[in-house]
Design an enzyme around this catalytic site. Structure first.
Site, PDB file in Angstrom:
ATOM      1  N   ASP A 153      -2.657 -10.655  10.869  1.00 17.29           N
ATOM      2  CA  ASP A 153      -2.133 -11.788  11.946  1.00 17.29           C
ATOM      3  C   ASP A 153      -1.676 -11.941  12.774  1.00 17.29           C
ATOM      4  OD1 ASP A 153      -2.053 -11.480   9.093  1.00 17.29           O
ATOM      5  OD2 ASP A 153      -0.490 -10.377   8.732  1.00 17.29           O
TER       6      ASP A 153
ATOM      7  N   SER B 144       3.757  -6.958   9.976  1.00 15.33           N
ATOM      8  CA  SER B 144       3.625  -8.166  10.967  1.00 15.33           C
ATOM      9  C   SER B 144       4.765  -8.202  10.567  1.00 15.33           C
ATOM     10  CB  SER B 144       2.854  -9.383   9.699  1.00 15.33           C
ATOM     11  OG  SER B 144       1.643  -9.269  10.157  1.00 15.33           O
TER      12      SER B 144
ATOM     13  N   TRP C 274     -10.697  -4.351  15.373  1.00 15.66           N
ATOM     14  CA  TRP C 274     -10.499  -5.548  14.651  1.00 15.66           C
ATOM     15  C   TRP C 274      -8.881  -6.284  15.246  1.00 15.66           C
ATOM     16  CZ3 TRP C 274     -11.067  -7.070   9.616  1.00 15.66           C
ATOM     17  CH2 TRP C 274     -10.155  -8.200   8.894  1.00 15.66           C
TER      18      TRP C 274
ATOM     19  N   ARG D 298       8.131  -7.505   2.558  1.00 18.18           N
ATOM     20  CA  ARG D 298       7.268  -7.836   4.259  1.00 18.18           C
ATOM     21  C   ARG D 298       7.058  -8.647   4.626  1.00 18.18           C
ATOM     22  NH1 ARG D 298       2.813  -6.436   0.091  1.00 18.18           N
ATOM     23  NH2 ARG D 298       1.535  -8.349   0.705  1.00 18.18           N
ATOM     24  N   ASP D 299       6.768  -8.691   6.249  1.00 23.99           N
ATOM     25  CA  ASP D 299       6.966  -9.658   7.370  1.00 23.99           C
ATOM     26  C   ASP D 299       7.624 -10.512   7.576  1.00 23.99           C
ATOM     27  OD1 ASP D 299       4.109  -8.750   6.712  1.00 23.99           O
ATOM     28  OD2 ASP D 299       3.468 -10.077   5.354  1.00 23.99           O
TER      29      ASP D 299
ATOM     30  N   GLU E 158       3.132 -14.243   2.025  1.00 25.52           N
ATOM     31  CA  GLU E 158       2.824 -13.526   2.898  1.00 25.52           C
ATOM     32  C   GLU E 158       3.470 -13.931   4.242  1.00 25.52           C
ATOM     33  OE1 GLU E 158      -0.418  -9.597   2.246  1.00 25.52           O
ATOM     34  OE2 GLU E 158      -0.967 -11.897   2.914  1.00 25.52           O
TER      35      GLU E 158
ATOM     36  N   TRP F 275      -8.994 -13.503   4.160  1.00 25.25           N
ATOM     37  CA  TRP F 275      -9.058 -12.272   3.704  1.00 25.25           C
ATOM     38  C   TRP F 275     -10.444 -12.283   2.747  1.00 25.25           C
ATOM     39  CZ3 TRP F 275      -7.356  -8.384   5.755  1.00 25.25           C
ATOM     40  CH2 TRP F 275      -6.424  -7.914   6.518  1.00 25.25           C
TER      41      TRP F 275
ATOM     42  N   TRP G 269      -9.747  -3.146   8.679  1.00 24.17           N
ATOM     43  CA  TRP G 269      -8.754  -3.310   9.062  1.00 24.17           C
ATOM     44  C   TRP G 269      -8.186  -1.102   8.752  1.00 24.17           C
ATOM     45  CZ3 TRP G 269      -5.171  -1.855   4.912  1.00 24.17           C
ATOM     46  CH2 TRP G 269      -3.624  -1.849   5.409  1.00 24.17           C
TER      47      TRP G 269
HETATM   48  C1  FRU Z   1      -1.192 -10.609   5.395  1.00 21.97           C
HETATM   49  C2  FRU Z   1      -0.987  -9.140   5.681  1.00 21.97           C
HETATM   50  C3  FRU Z   1       0.560  -8.990   5.689  1.00 21.97           C
HETATM   51  C4  FRU Z   1       0.571  -7.621   6.234  1.00 21.97           C
HETATM   52  C5  FRU Z   1      -0.339  -7.574   6.922  1.00 21.97           C
HETATM   53  C6  FRU Z   1      -1.183  -6.312   6.998  1.00 21.97           C
HETATM   54  O1  FRU Z   1      -2.528 -10.943   6.165  1.00 21.97           O
HETATM   55  O2  FRU Z   1      -1.377  -8.328   4.132  1.00 21.97           O
HETATM   56  O3  FRU Z   1       1.292  -9.174   4.560  1.00 21.97           O
HETATM   57  O4  FRU Z   1       1.819  -7.631   6.982  1.00 21.97           O
HETATM   58  O5  FRU Z   1      -1.088  -8.400   6.605  1.00 21.97           O
HETATM   59  O6  FRU Z   1      -2.071  -5.894   7.585  1.00 21.97           O
END
Ligand code: FRU
Length: 540
Positions: A52, A109, A49, A179-180, A234, A333, A76
């Site tokens: 991002d 991410s 898999w 996050r991110d 995100e 998603w 995932w």
């Molecule tokens: C976006 C996301 C991010 C997160 C990651 C987890 O697709 O949901 O916000 O960091 O994927 O895999």
């Protein structure tokens, strides 16, 4: 992803993280027929898999693509950073897993910066580090369980091996949805420093911080909620772009991916254009403010892509020549866990260069794909200008150059369908014109321009395998005004994707498709009289 903790759709039962084999073959090297959906020109992990793109950075002639990866499963889970490298953004070589999850944290991410002045102290003056800023998604085994916070890892060998910083996390808001982080070096008029753009995902907020050393962060400001807010914000990105290359007219672009709540309900990538003074981003393109329950303005917002499969799009740090090059996860998603690809799952989009240009309507964003077909002129067919009568005109894709026809003709290991189609259409008085892509038997993906509504649509309802998810079969559309009566299309086909760049990249539509291997047909069509083909050029 909507729910960052484990869910039935997005996560596997916990498995131990393992390292992927190193130095795998470039993408596209599988023998024809063995892996019919394996793309030729879109990065996919050799196995397992991927979601991002993470840590996009250019260093010493090499583009690094890190990515959300499950090293031990095709759904995932076990989120770790995979790694691939490329000299040209087209031929990728898979590297060992860069940053692996452990019992306490999944590696979500984030971004990578090159720290030439060793501000972080992780390297030396002679060996400055690459520093990854990633989200620690803490597991139940961690004292920080349930939180998401920002952490560092560094590499002193150009990204091959990574060490997590002992002082992690470096930025913790005691939040479950923080996050991110996208970090970049900000060169201000009086001061320069690192800036981080991250999200409070469920609040639809981009939060900005600054740092001198990547370890200590001070809050600057927040942006949002604005425009599309029907899901988690995100993977933000913030970068300057000079209008028509004029540094005196520099705008800042804020990219905000969101899921769900994209244009078609699932994942989507929106952007804002405005200013950034080192503290605050001010949008000049906000249409609606606050959390919107009313989705009737969705088409008034700015989207990087009007198809369904371009998500988590972020750009490279330090691309040569100041170019702004972006890659998205070519997926959604809504159905990412169900795509029928086999032992690998998930691919990246083609890399795209972003520019701003002035048009009559104002300043607009253009996207240009890094073009796999921009080389020697092989396997090319062209069509002289001609009227297009009601009906279809078959366009046979040329055969690949024969092996042994000389070094210039050495065939790329590509599926039979990988091609670029450039066509300038003059719809005139015809009701509809367009292309039938990947045709065979009852299969077809229809790219159509409707003259009355000025809509360009991509219809994958009969594209091939669609039943693997109830939401996959769909028609996407975008409003595309003709320019001097012309619709200019550049279409990239690969084993399981269609990417359409209309009017020089003013509008882009990206969709996955899963046709039979034998569905390699291609045709032009018109409904009604009065259309013309100005030019057509196909390369493979
Ligand atoms: C976006 C996301 C991010 C997160 C990651 C987890 O697709 O949901 O916000 O960091 O994927 O895999």
């Amino acid at each position: 992803m909507n729910v960052p903790t484990a869910t039935a759709t997005h996560s596997a039962a916990p498995e131990p993280a393992v390292s992927a084999p190193s130095g795998s073959a470039p993408s596209g090297s599988a023998p024809a027929g063995a892996d019919p959906f394996r793309p030729a020109w879109h990065y996919s992990a050799r196995k397992n898999w991927l979601n991002d793109p993470n840590g996009l950075v250019h260093l010493d002639g090499t583009y690094h693509l890190f990515y959300q990866h499950n090293p031990s499963g095709d759904v995932w889970g076990n989120m770790s950073w995979g790694h691939a490298t490329s000299a040209d953004l087209l031929h990728w070589e898979e590297q060992p897993v860069a940053i692996a999850c452990d019992a306490n944290e999944a590696i979500y991410s984030g971004s990578v910066v090159f720290d030439p002045d060793n501000t972080s102290g992780f390297g030396t003056a002679g060996t400055p580090p690459l520093v990854a800023i990633y989200t620690s998604a803490y597991t139940d085994a961690s004292p920080l369980r349930g939180r998401q916070a920002q952490s560092l890892a560094y590499s002193l060998d150009r990204g091959q091996t990574w060490t997590k910083y002992a002082g992690n996390p470096v930025l913790d808001r005691a939040s479950a949805n923080f996050r991110d982080p996208k970090v970049f070096w900000y060169e201000g008029p009086s001061e320069s420093y690192w800036v981080m753009a991250a999200v409070e995902a469920t609040d639809c907020l981009v939060v900005l911080y600054r740092s001198a050393d990547l370890k200590n962060w001070d809050y600057l400001s927040s942006f949002g909620p604005a425009n599309a807010t029907g899901g988690d914000w995100e993977c933000p990105d913030l970068f300057p772009l000079a209008v028509d290359g004029d540094p005196a007219d520099t705008r800042w672009v804020l990219v905000v991916n969101l899921n769900p709540g994209g244009l078609t309900g699932g994942s989507g990538a929106q952007y804002f254009v405005g200013t950034f003074d080192g503290v605050e981003f001010r949008s000049g393109t906000t249409v609606t403010e606050g959390l919107q329950r009313d989705s009737s303005r969705m088409r008034d917002y700015a989207w990087l892509d009007w198809g369904r499969d371009y998500y988590a799009a972020v750009s490279f740090n330090d691309a040569p020549g100041g170019r702004r090059i972006m890659i998205g996860w070519m997926n959604n998603w809504d159905y990412a866990a169900a795509t029928p690809t086999g032992a690998w799952r998930g691919a990246m989009s083609l890399a795209r260069e972003l520019t701003l240009t002035r048009r009559d309507s104002g300043v607009v964003l253009l996207q240009t794909a890094i073009d796999p077909f921009d080389g020697p002129d092989r396997g090319r067919i062209s069509l002289a200008p001609r009227d297009l009568h009601p009906g279809t005109v078959d366009l046979l894709l040329p055969e690949p150059a024969a092996a042994g026809a000389g070094p210039a003709a050495a065939p790329a290991p590509a599926p039979a369908v990988a091609a670029r189609i450039d066509v300038d259409l003059e719809p005139g008085t015809a009701a509809r014109v367009g292309l039938l892509l990947r045709t065979g038997g009852t299969e077809r993906t229809v790219l159509a321009y409707d003259t009355a509504t000025s809509r360009l649509s991509l219809d994958r309802r009969d594209s091939g395998a669609v039943a693997f998810h109830e939401g996959f079969a769909s028609v996407e559309h975008v409003h595309v005004p003709l320019e001097d009566g012309i619709l200019r299309l550049r279409v990239f086909l690969d084993a399981c994707s269609v990417e359409v760049f209309a009017q020089d990249g003013r509008a882009v539509l990206t969709d996955l498709v899963f046709p039979a291997e034998s569905s390699t047909g291609l045709a032009l069509f018109a409904e009604g009289h009065g259309a013309r083909v100005r030019s057509l050029d196909i390369r493979r």
